[in-house]
Motif scaffolding. Structure first.
Motif, PDB file in Angstrom:
ATOM      1  N   MET A 166      -8.855  41.561 -10.237  1.00 32.02           N
ATOM      2  CA  MET A 166      -8.921  40.772  -9.002  1.00 32.02           C
ATOM      3  C   MET A 166      -7.560  40.755  -8.293  1.00 32.02           C
ATOM      4  N   VAL A 167      -6.476  40.642  -9.066  1.00 33.47           N
ATOM      5  CA  VAL A 167      -5.135  40.678  -8.470  1.00 33.47           C
ATOM      6  C   VAL A 167      -4.902  42.040  -7.812  1.00 33.47           C
ATOM      7  N   SER A 168      -5.277  43.113  -8.514  1.00 28.89           N
ATOM      8  CA  SER A 168      -5.138  44.456  -7.953  1.00 28.89           C
ATOM      9  C   SER A 168      -5.958  44.614  -6.685  1.00 28.89           C
ATOM     10  N   ALA A 169      -7.157  44.049  -6.683  1.00 28.48           N
ATOM     11  CA  ALA A 169      -8.032  44.139  -5.504  1.00 28.48           C
ATOM     12  C   ALA A 169      -7.379  43.468  -4.297  1.00 28.48           C
ATOM     13  N   LEU A 170      -6.704  42.350  -4.517  1.00 26.86           N
ATOM     14  CA  LEU A 170      -6.012  41.673  -3.413  1.00 26.86           C
ATOM     15  C   LEU A 170      -4.905  42.553  -2.836  1.00 26.86           C
ATOM     16  N   PHE A 171      -4.168  43.241  -3.719  1.00 22.28           N
ATOM     17  CA  PHE A 171      -3.113  44.135  -3.236  1.00 22.28           C
ATOM     18  C   PHE A 171      -3.690  45.353  -2.513  1.00 22.28           C
ATOM     19  N   ILE A 172      -4.862  45.806  -2.952  1.00 18.00           N
ATOM     20  CA  ILE A 172      -5.527  46.905  -2.250  1.00 18.00           C
ATOM     21  C   ILE A 172      -5.862  46.471  -0.828  1.00 18.00           C
ATOM     22  N   LEU A 173      -6.419  45.278  -0.693  1.00 19.33           N
ATOM     23  CA  LEU A 173      -6.784  44.776   0.642  1.00 19.33           C
ATOM     24  C   LEU A 173      -5.540  44.599   1.516  1.00 19.33           C
ATOM     25  N   LEU A 174      -4.477  44.030   0.939  1.00 19.60           N
ATOM     26  CA  LEU A 174      -3.258  43.804   1.701  1.00 19.60           C
ATOM     27  C   LEU A 174      -2.617  45.118   2.145  1.00 19.60           C
ATOM     28  N   SER A 175      -2.491  46.071   1.232  1.00 25.31           N
ATOM     29  CA  SER A 175      -1.866  47.345   1.603  1.00 25.31           C
ATOM     30  C   SER A 175      -2.755  48.112   2.579  1.00 25.31           C
ATOM     31  N   SER A 176      -4.079  48.007   2.428  1.00 26.67           N
ATOM     32  CA  SER A 176      -4.987  48.667   3.375  1.00 26.67           C
ATOM     33  C   SER A 176      -4.802  48.094   4.775  1.00 26.67           C
ATOM     34  N   TYR A 177      -4.667  46.778   4.847  1.00 27.49           N
ATOM     35  CA  TYR A 177      -4.438  46.122   6.138  1.00 27.49           C
ATOM     36  C   TYR A 177      -3.131  46.621   6.761  1.00 27.49           C
ATOM     37  N   GLN A 178      -2.059  46.674   5.958  1.00 28.00           N
ATOM     38  CA  GLN A 178      -0.769  47.102   6.494  1.00 28.00           C
ATOM     39  C   GLN A 178      -0.792  48.565   6.937  1.00 28.00           C
ATOM     40  N   TYR A 179      -1.469  49.415   6.178  1.00 29.30           N
ATOM     41  CA  TYR A 179      -1.588  50.816   6.598  1.00 29.30           C
ATOM     42  C   TYR A 179      -2.438  50.949   7.861  1.00 29.30           C
ATOM     43  N   THR A 180      -3.454  50.107   7.986  1.00 30.61           N
ATOM     44  CA  THR A 180      -4.282  50.124   9.201  1.00 30.61           C
ATOM     45  C   THR A 180      -3.456  49.736  10.415  1.00 30.61           C
ATOM     46  N   MET A 181      -2.636  48.692  10.282  1.00 29.21           N
ATOM     47  CA  MET A 181      -1.774  48.267  11.385  1.00 29.21           C
ATOM     48  C   MET A 181      -0.766  49.357  11.751  1.00 29.21           C
ATOM     49  N   GLU A 182      -0.231  50.041  10.724  1.00 32.14           N
ATOM     50  CA  GLU A 182       0.721  51.131  10.976  1.00 32.14           C
ATOM     51  C   GLU A 182       0.027  52.297  11.684  1.00 32.14           C
ATOM     52  N   THR A 183      -1.207  52.580  11.293  1.00 31.69           N
ATOM     53  CA  THR A 183      -1.972  53.654  11.949  1.00 31.69           C
ATOM     54  C   THR A 183      -2.203  53.320  13.416  1.00 31.69           C
ATOM     55  N   ILE A 184      -2.618  52.096  13.693  1.00 31.70           N
ATOM     56  CA  ILE A 184      -2.860  51.666  15.075  1.00 31.70           C
ATOM     57  C   ILE A 184      -1.569  51.748  15.887  1.00 31.70           C
ATOM     58  N   ARG A 185      -0.456  51.302  15.277  1.00 31.72           N
ATOM     59  CA  ARG A 185       0.830  51.340  15.977  1.00 31.72           C
ATOM     60  C   ARG A 185       1.193  52.776  16.362  1.00 31.72           C
ATOM     61  N   GLN A 186       1.021  53.701  15.408  1.00 28.28           N
ATOM     62  CA  GLN A 186       1.389  55.089  15.704  1.00 28.28           C
ATOM     63  C   GLN A 186       0.429  55.732  16.724  1.00 28.28           C
ATOM     64  N   LEU A 187      -0.830  55.365  16.664  1.00 28.13           N
ATOM     65  CA  LEU A 187      -1.788  55.917  17.627  1.00 28.13           C
ATOM     66  C   LEU A 187      -1.533  55.393  19.037  1.00 28.13           C
ATOM     67  N   CYS A 188      -0.952  54.206  19.148  1.00 27.14           N
ATOM     68  CA  CYS A 188      -0.665  53.621  20.458  1.00 27.14           C
ATOM     69  C   CYS A 188       0.640  54.154  21.056  1.00 27.14           C
ATOM     70  N   GLU A 189       1.435  54.816  20.218  1.00 24.35           N
ATOM     71  CA  GLU A 189       2.676  55.393  20.732  1.00 24.35           C
ATOM     72  C   GLU A 189       2.355  56.534  21.664  1.00 24.35           C
ATOM     73  N   GLU A 190       3.241  56.768  22.612  1.00 28.36           N
ATOM     74  CA  GLU A 190       3.057  57.885  23.544  1.00 28.36           C
ATOM     75  C   GLU A 190       3.178  59.203  22.792  1.00 28.36           C
ATOM     76  N   LYS A 191       2.265  60.103  23.056  1.00 30.01           N
ATOM     77  CA  LYS A 191       2.282  61.420  22.429  1.00 30.01           C
ATOM     78  C   LYS A 191       3.550  62.171  22.830  1.00 30.01           C
ATOM     79  N   PRO A 192       4.257  62.780  21.848  1.00 29.61           N
ATOM     80  CA  PRO A 192       5.492  63.488  22.209  1.00 29.61           C
ATOM     81  C   PRO A 192       5.213  64.689  23.100  1.00 29.61           C
ATOM     82  N   GLU A 193       6.161  64.973  23.959  1.00 33.04           N
ATOM     83  CA  GLU A 193       6.033  66.125  24.866  1.00 33.04           C
ATOM     84  C   GLU A 193       6.015  67.415  24.074  1.00 33.04           C
ATOM     85  N   ALA A 194       5.196  68.367  24.534  1.00 35.65           N
ATOM     86  CA  ALA A 194       5.181  69.687  23.890  1.00 35.65           C
ATOM     87  C   ALA A 194       6.478  70.396  24.240  1.00 35.65           C
ATOM     88  N   GLY A 195       7.157  70.989  23.236  1.00 29.97           N
ATOM     89  CA  GLY A 195       8.456  71.594  23.495  1.00 29.97           C
ATOM     90  C   GLY A 195       8.420  73.063  23.690  1.00 29.97           C
TER      91      GLY A 195
END
Length: 195
Positions: A166-195
């Motif tokens: 159960m303790v491990s499951a809580l950490f799975i949920l917490l880390s999944s949430y943090q990775y989801t937020m990081e994914t959303i943050r990176q997807l909202c960033e402006e796409k880099p210019e093609a060089g």
């Protein structure tokens, strides 16, 4: 090939050895006559494999043997070791009274890692670069997973494995949430210019 890479490859070869021994012990438990030699052998192999993770990292840093191959192989070896232990210990009991990891937990671990892999692929395809930061909850999640595995395999504490699970499951949920937020943050960033 570096020494650090050989250590990582050695760990990969230990994974099926551990899996066979762990499965054999679980089958002996199901048959009503546990063969403790299988359990001890599985414990030794798992411990050596887990310790080799620290060793290959130390060797790579100490002797400047970091490599692209090692960067790919090391996390793959880690995940396969973790997955094999959790899946087998949820598939066969290692003692009476449901002394095993619940199947739902094995699914949580697999789904979390598949979702992270999918997020990385999406970020890469859309933004052409991925910056995945290891967060503290992810490290705690890994530690909690290994504690849960050890709890089942060592059988030292006579308290159901459901509690560390159960303790491990809580950490799975917490880390999944943090990775989801990081994914959303990176997807909202402006796409880099093609060089």
């Amino acid at each position: 090939m570096t020494l650090a890479n050989y250590i990582t490859i050695f760990r990969i070869f230990l994974i099926p050895v551990f899996a066979i021994l762990a499965w054999a012990y679980g089958q002996s438990v199901l048959a009503g006559s546990p063969t403790e030699l299988y359990r001890y052998a599985a414990l030794v192999v798992f411990t050596v494999a887990a310790a080799s993770d620290a060793l290959d990292g130390y060797v790579a840093r100490k002797y400047d043997q970091s490599s692209r191959l090692g960067a790919y192989l090391d996390p793959i070896a880690d995940k396969f070791l973790l997955f094999s232990a959790i899946i087998i210990l949820s598939w066969v009991p290692w003692g009476g009274n449901d002394w095993q990891i619940p199947v739902w937990f094995a699914w949580m671990v697999i789904i979390r890692d598949l979702s992270i892999g999918t997020a990385v692929a999406i970020i890469y395809l859309l933004n052409h670069r991925v910056i995945m930061r290891i967060n503290i909850s992810s490290k705690l999640n890994t530690i909690a997973n290994f504690v849960t595995i050890g709890w089942v395999m060592l059988k030292i504490v006579p308290i159901s494995p459901i509690y560390p699970t159960m303790v491990s499951a809580l950490f799975i949920l917490l880390s999944s949430y943090q990775y989801t937020m990081e994914t959303i943050r990176q997807l909202c960033e402006e796409k880099p210019e093609a060089g």
